[in-house]
Design a protein around this motif. Structure first.
Motif, PDB file in Angstrom:
ATOM      1  N   SER A  97      22.607  31.182  26.005  1.00 25.82           N
ATOM      2  CA  SER A  97      22.774  32.610  25.726  1.00 25.82           C
ATOM      3  C   SER A  97      22.482  32.916  24.255  1.00 25.82           C
ATOM      4  O   SER A  97      21.990  34.005  23.934  1.00 25.82           O
ATOM      5  CB  SER A  97      24.193  33.061  26.078  1.00 25.82           C
ATOM      6  N   GLN A 100      18.737  33.045  24.010  1.00 21.63           N
ATOM      7  CA  GLN A 100      18.201  34.254  24.631  1.00 21.63           C
ATOM      8  C   GLN A 100      18.416  35.491  23.768  1.00 21.63           C
ATOM      9  O   GLN A 100      17.621  36.435  23.818  1.00 21.63           O
ATOM     10  CB  GLN A 100      18.825  34.463  26.014  1.00 21.63           C
ATOM     11  N   ARG A 101      19.478  35.511  22.966  1.00 23.26           N
ATOM     12  CA  ARG A 101      19.675  36.648  22.072  1.00 23.26           C
ATOM     13  C   ARG A 101      18.574  36.720  21.024  1.00 23.26           C
ATOM     14  O   ARG A 101      18.292  37.789  20.477  1.00 23.26           O
ATOM     15  CB  ARG A 101      21.052  36.550  21.407  1.00 23.26           C
ATOM     16  N   GLY A 104      15.088  37.127  23.587  1.00 27.46           N
ATOM     17  CA  GLY A 104      15.077  38.394  24.305  1.00 27.46           C
ATOM     18  C   GLY A 104      14.644  38.342  25.743  1.00 27.46           C
ATOM     19  O   GLY A 104      14.025  39.273  26.250  1.00 27.46           O
ATOM     20  N   GLY A 105      14.974  37.251  26.453  1.00 28.51           N
ATOM     21  CA  GLY A 105      14.711  37.223  27.886  1.00 28.51           C
ATOM     22  C   GLY A 105      13.471  36.477  28.304  1.00 28.51           C
ATOM     23  O   GLY A 105      13.007  36.639  29.432  1.00 28.51           O
ATOM     24  N   ARG A 106      12.908  35.653  27.421  1.00 25.12           N
ATOM     25  CA  ARG A 106      11.776  34.815  27.824  1.00 25.12           C
ATOM     26  C   ARG A 106      12.290  33.573  28.548  1.00 25.12           C
ATOM     27  O   ARG A 106      13.461  33.194  28.392  1.00 25.12           O
ATOM     28  CB  ARG A 106      10.973  34.407  26.586  1.00 25.12           C
ATOM     29  N   HIS A 150      13.147  29.883  17.802  1.00 21.04           N
ATOM     30  CA  HIS A 150      11.708  30.096  17.712  1.00 21.04           C
ATOM     31  C   HIS A 150      10.945  28.778  17.668  1.00 21.04           C
ATOM     32  O   HIS A 150       9.839  28.668  18.227  1.00 21.04           O
ATOM     33  CB  HIS A 150      11.382  30.958  16.490  1.00 21.04           C
ATOM     34  N   HIS A 160       4.573  34.014  25.690  1.00 24.58           N
ATOM     35  CA  HIS A 160       5.098  35.235  25.079  1.00 24.58           C
ATOM     36  C   HIS A 160       4.874  36.412  26.031  1.00 24.58           C
ATOM     37  O   HIS A 160       4.196  36.308  27.043  1.00 24.58           O
ATOM     38  CB  HIS A 160       4.383  35.510  23.749  1.00 24.58           C
ATOM     39  N   ARG A 162       6.020  40.035  28.271  1.00 24.48           N
ATOM     40  CA  ARG A 162       6.967  40.419  29.308  1.00 24.48           C
ATOM     41  C   ARG A 162       6.928  39.434  30.472  1.00 24.48           C
ATOM     42  O   ARG A 162       5.876  39.019  30.930  1.00 24.48           O
ATOM     43  CB  ARG A 162       6.642  41.829  29.804  1.00 24.48           C
ATOM     44  N   TYR A 167      16.361  40.355  32.341  1.00 25.08           N
ATOM     45  CA  TYR A 167      17.309  39.783  31.380  1.00 25.08           C
ATOM     46  C   TYR A 167      18.592  40.601  31.311  1.00 25.08           C
ATOM     47  O   TYR A 167      19.692  40.056  31.278  1.00 25.08           O
ATOM     48  CB  TYR A 167      16.643  39.689  30.001  1.00 25.08           C
ATOM     49  N   ARG A 168      18.464  41.924  31.312  1.00 20.29           N
ATOM     50  CA  ARG A 168      19.650  42.769  31.186  1.00 20.29           C
ATOM     51  C   ARG A 168      20.630  42.529  32.338  1.00 20.29           C
ATOM     52  O   ARG A 168      21.838  42.382  32.114  1.00 20.29           O
ATOM     53  CB  ARG A 168      19.241  44.241  31.133  1.00 20.29           C
ATOM     54  N   GLU A 171      22.318  39.145  32.003  1.00 26.03           N
ATOM     55  CA  GLU A 171      23.316  39.142  30.938  1.00 26.03           C
ATOM     56  C   GLU A 171      24.578  39.886  31.374  1.00 26.03           C
ATOM     57  O   GLU A 171      25.698  39.468  31.054  1.00 26.03           O
ATOM     58  CB  GLU A 171      22.728  39.772  29.678  1.00 26.03           C
TER      59      GLU A 171
END
Length: 276
Positions: A97, A100-101, A104-106, A150, A160, A162, A167-168, A171
């Protein structure tokens, strides 16, 4: 910070007691270290001396100083010395988690083989894997997590842009489980809380956090057990508070997850298990 002596003649483990989001340890094992186990965090570290040998993804990796260990969440592995001289290592455990923050959901980065010689990973993990008696400031820790996340993505070649994951919703489901650790949770409830179809949610969760919703919930309950037991609760009471059916149920999950029994883990903290 004192050394905690384990059952082996020369074995010891040091835990960083500083309050932070990452667990840090340094250890030495002269022979067998851990049975096969798996946890839902990245295990990232480096071998400091000797040969660190472990079974991982249908192969055996022999790690020597100079590279970076990256064990993916939920991948079974063990640990033992590759020579009679034993091995010394330092390790951090990073919750997906946190990664992922940053990403951003990759899809969660994966490093093949469990070890990398890429200098980007070595440099990015330097702060978090410094000597155990060197303090890490909170903002420094955040910067290091950013750099490490990274570096993991770059070295793994994770795509990389979308992705076809939500992800939302994942989470939301993760946070909902954290609020309901002490009771039975169903996938239907996670579907209702997140607004995402249960099977798509289950798939997305694995892609984003490296484990299933059930395994994630079980791991957070084991975290509760460790916190309560370290504070002096009996293992039986800690198991009950964390939502396990009984102590034996908790012990089975604990041993499979960490490769050692709860009683042996307490001894690495310099504590004797409290009587039930």
């Amino acid at each position: 910070m004192g050394e905690i002596v384990l059952p082996g003649d020369r074995d010891w483990v040091r835990h960083d007691p500083s309050p932070r989001r990452l667990e840090r340890i340094e250890a030495f094992f002269g022979g067998h270290g851990y049975d096969m186990h798996r946890h839902d965090t990245y295990a990232i570290g480096r071998t400091l001396a000797g040969v660190q040998s472990f079974h991982y993804r249908r192969g055996v990796t022999n790690s020597t100083p100079g590279g970076t260990l990256v064990l993916h969440p939920d991948e079974p592995h063990d640990g033992q010395a590759g020579t009679d001289a034993g091995f010394r290592y330092r390790m951090i455990y990073v919750e997906p988690s946190l990664v992922q923050r940053v990403l951003g959901g990759r899809p969660l980065p994966f490093i093949a083989g469990g070890r990398s010689d890429d200098p980007r990973l070595y440099a990015a993990s330097e702060v978090l894997l410094r000597a155990m008696d060197c303090p890490i400031d909170p903002l420094e820790e955040d910067d290091a997590i950013f750099e490490l996340s990274h570096a993991l993505a770059a070295v793994s070649g994770a795509p990389h842009g979308r992705q076809a994951v939500d992800y939302r919703s994942a989470e939301i489901a993760r946070e909902w489980m954290l609020d309901n650790l002490d009771r039975v949770v169903t996938l239907e409830e996670l579907e209702a809380a997140s607004g995402r179809d249960r099977w798509r949610l289950s798939r997305d969760f694995r892609v984003l956090y490296g484990t299933s919703p059930y395994r994630y919930l079980t791991m957070r309950r084991l975290d509760t057990v460790r916190r309560l037991a370290a504070a002096g609760q009996t293992l039986a009471d800690a198991a009950a508070w964390a939502g396990f059916a009984d102590q034996s149920h908790m012990t089975r999950h604990f041993t499979r997850t960490f490769g050692i029994t709860p009683a042996r883990w307490l001894r690495t903290l310099g504590r004797t298990p409290s009587p039930a």
